[in-house]
Design an enzyme around this catalytic site. Structure first.
Site, mmCIF file in Angstrom:
data_model
loop_
_atom_site.group_PDB
_atom_site.id
_atom_site.type_symbol
_atom_site.label_atom_id
_atom_site.label_comp_id
_atom_site.label_asym_id
_atom_site.label_seq_id
_atom_site.Cartn_x
_atom_site.Cartn_y
_atom_site.Cartn_z
ATOM 1 N N SER A 192 -9.697 19.952 1.332
ATOM 2 C CA SER A 192 -9.490 18.542 1.703
ATOM 3 C C SER A 192 -9.492 18.344 3.215
ATOM 4 C CB SER A 192 -8.191 18.025 1.086
ATOM 5 O OG SER A 192 -8.181 18.201 -0.306
ATOM 6 N N ASP A 309 -8.750 12.858 -4.710
ATOM 7 C CA ASP A 309 -7.993 11.889 -5.488
ATOM 8 C C ASP A 309 -8.859 10.844 -6.181
ATOM 9 O OD1 ASP A 309 -5.520 13.024 -5.127
ATOM 10 O OD2 ASP A 309 -5.064 11.890 -3.318
ATOM 11 N N LYS A 336 -1.840 20.036 -8.431
ATOM 12 C CA LYS A 336 -1.290 18.693 -8.196
ATOM 13 C C LYS A 336 -0.097 18.463 -9.118
ATOM 14 C CE LYS A 336 -4.450 17.657 -5.130
ATOM 15 N NZ LYS A 336 -4.102 17.328 -3.720
#
Length: 430
Positions: A192, A309, A336
């Protein structure tokens, strides 16, 4: 509370995108770390951002709020001596504040969500904090975690980026406040990277100077810096909007979402590009995304690392696409609120989707004719799973019941209100 999603062929209307959760939590933190008074306009309201509000108050920030803004008087590099902090189920808030807690004598982060955040690992950040001279007592890398700091030292720090970029972001918030200069080297891969870019963007806005390598794997941070009190405006949230855009894509629709910047640094902005690749009719200009869906979609291949996401919403759309879609480089979805690969795909199969998993891939064999539905779905207390499964329910042949759907409030408390405003047949039930 559960939600029953009844098949809905058409969606129509306008909604305002929620403000970004990621930017809100970061602005709240840099405002708290500043000496002076900062103002944040259009902050997000969600369980995550509320957890950050609550915790920075506990640490000594003065927080005043009205319908438009939050005014924060920060504590700088001298947080209040607190014994306990409760971040709820907010992983990013926990990790950012674990670093800030290094400035406190001793803080214990409690475990109030043992089946969700309580299962997530934080070893990589713990290792890095110990390099700063901080004592950490933990439960095999999991909550509860006690940080005994007070006088962390800068220097050369390594941090693994394999599991989460949040560990690196946490160190980037802390190290400018240390007396010594610091260097941070990221080991292995960095997940990310786009989200790290958001952290660096917010730090720069707060007056912090950091020298980052082009690949974001190495950083030089001058010590002795002070956060500046500033005025911030929070942009619209792409991760939450991704599910609404996917819902519009899989139905006949005429849906507009306002307040989504075309040049946003949010990686989840890619939902717009992916839906275009799927040949969904849409336009994006002047901050408005307009989807005029016809229910017909084409399969895609997509590297999901930069848009973590939004991947579940993309997968939900791909369930109804013509052909086989592949979402790769998404292993960090496993770490997550739940395992967003295994757990999510198991629930999709219950609904009738044809999906496969690899360690770091999701493969979707599309069913343009729709899926059967008519089952109860366990969303594993995960807001992103709840939103994505709702998209599937809108196009199923029979209603889906999503258990514990109230956990959508973690990031998008009015998600179902927005869907109802667009004509979706969704109903809360006990």
């Amino acid at each position: 509370m559960d939600v029953i999603v009844t098949p809905t062929p058409k969606l129509q209307g306008d909604i305002q995108a929620l403000s970004s959760k990621n930017y809100t939590t970061r602005y709240l933190l840099v405002a708290a770390l500043a000496e002076g008074t900062s103002t944040i306009y259009f902050p997000a309201h969600s369980e995550d951002s509320d957890a950050m509000r609550r915790c920075i108050r506990d640490l000594g920030a003065i927080v005043e709020e009205d319908e438009e803004k939050i005014v924060i008087t920060g504590f700088g590099n001298r947080p209040r001596d607190v014994k306990e902090l409760n971040v709820g189920n907010a992983g990013a808030v926990l990790r950012f504040l674990m670093a800030v807690a290094a400035l406190c004598p001793e803080v214990t982060f409690v475990n109030t969500y043992p089946d969700s955040l309580g299962k997530r690992p934080h070893d990589d950040l713990i290792d890095s904090l110990r390099q700063l001279g901080v004592t950490v007592n933990d439960n095999a890398g999991k909550l509860p975690i006690t940080i005994s700091g007070g006088n962390p030292k800068g220097g050369r720090i390594t941090v693994s980026g394999n599991v989460s970029s949040q560990f690196l972001s946490a160190l980037l918030f802390l190290t400018p406040l240390l007396a010594e200069d610091s260097e941070i080297e990221v080991l292995h891969d960095l997940k990310s990277k786009v989200v790290v870019g958001q952290t660096l963007e917010v730090l720069e806005q707060a007056g912090i100077k950091i020298e980052a390598s082009d690949d974001l794997m190495f950083y030089r941070i001058p010590g002795g810096q002070k956060y500046e009190a500033k005025t911030y405006r929070v942009q619209g949230d792409y991760p939450g909007s991704a599910a609404v855009l996917a819902a519009a894509a899989v139905t006949e629709s005429d849906v507009t979402i306002h307040h989504l910047e075309e040049k946003s640094k949010q990686g989840e902005r890619a939902i717009v590009d992916v839906l275009r690749m799927m040949e969904v009719p849409l336009t994006h200009e002047n901050g408005d995304v307009i989807v005029r869906g016809n229910g017909r979609l084409k399969a895609v291949e997509f590297d999901g690392d930069a848009a973590t996401d939004a991947v579940l919403a993309m997968v939900a759309a791909a369930v109804f696409a013509e052909g086989t879609s592949r979402f790769y480089n998404v292993e960090n979805l496993r770490y997550k609120e739940c395992d967003r690969i295994t757990d999510y795909l198991n629930e999709l199969r219950k609904a009738g989707a044809n999906v496969e998993e690899r360690q770091s891939e999701i493969i979707v064999h599309g069913r343009p004719e729709g899926v059967e539905g008519g089952v109860e779905i366990n969303a594993h207390y995960d807001h992103r799973v709840i939103m994505a499964l709702t998209v599937v329910g809108l196009r199923a042949k029979k209603p889906l019941r999503i258990l514990d759907a109230h956990h959508v409030a973690k990031s998008y408390p009015i998600y179902f209100d927005h869907l109802q405003a667009l004509g979706a047949n969704v109903e809360w039930v006990k």
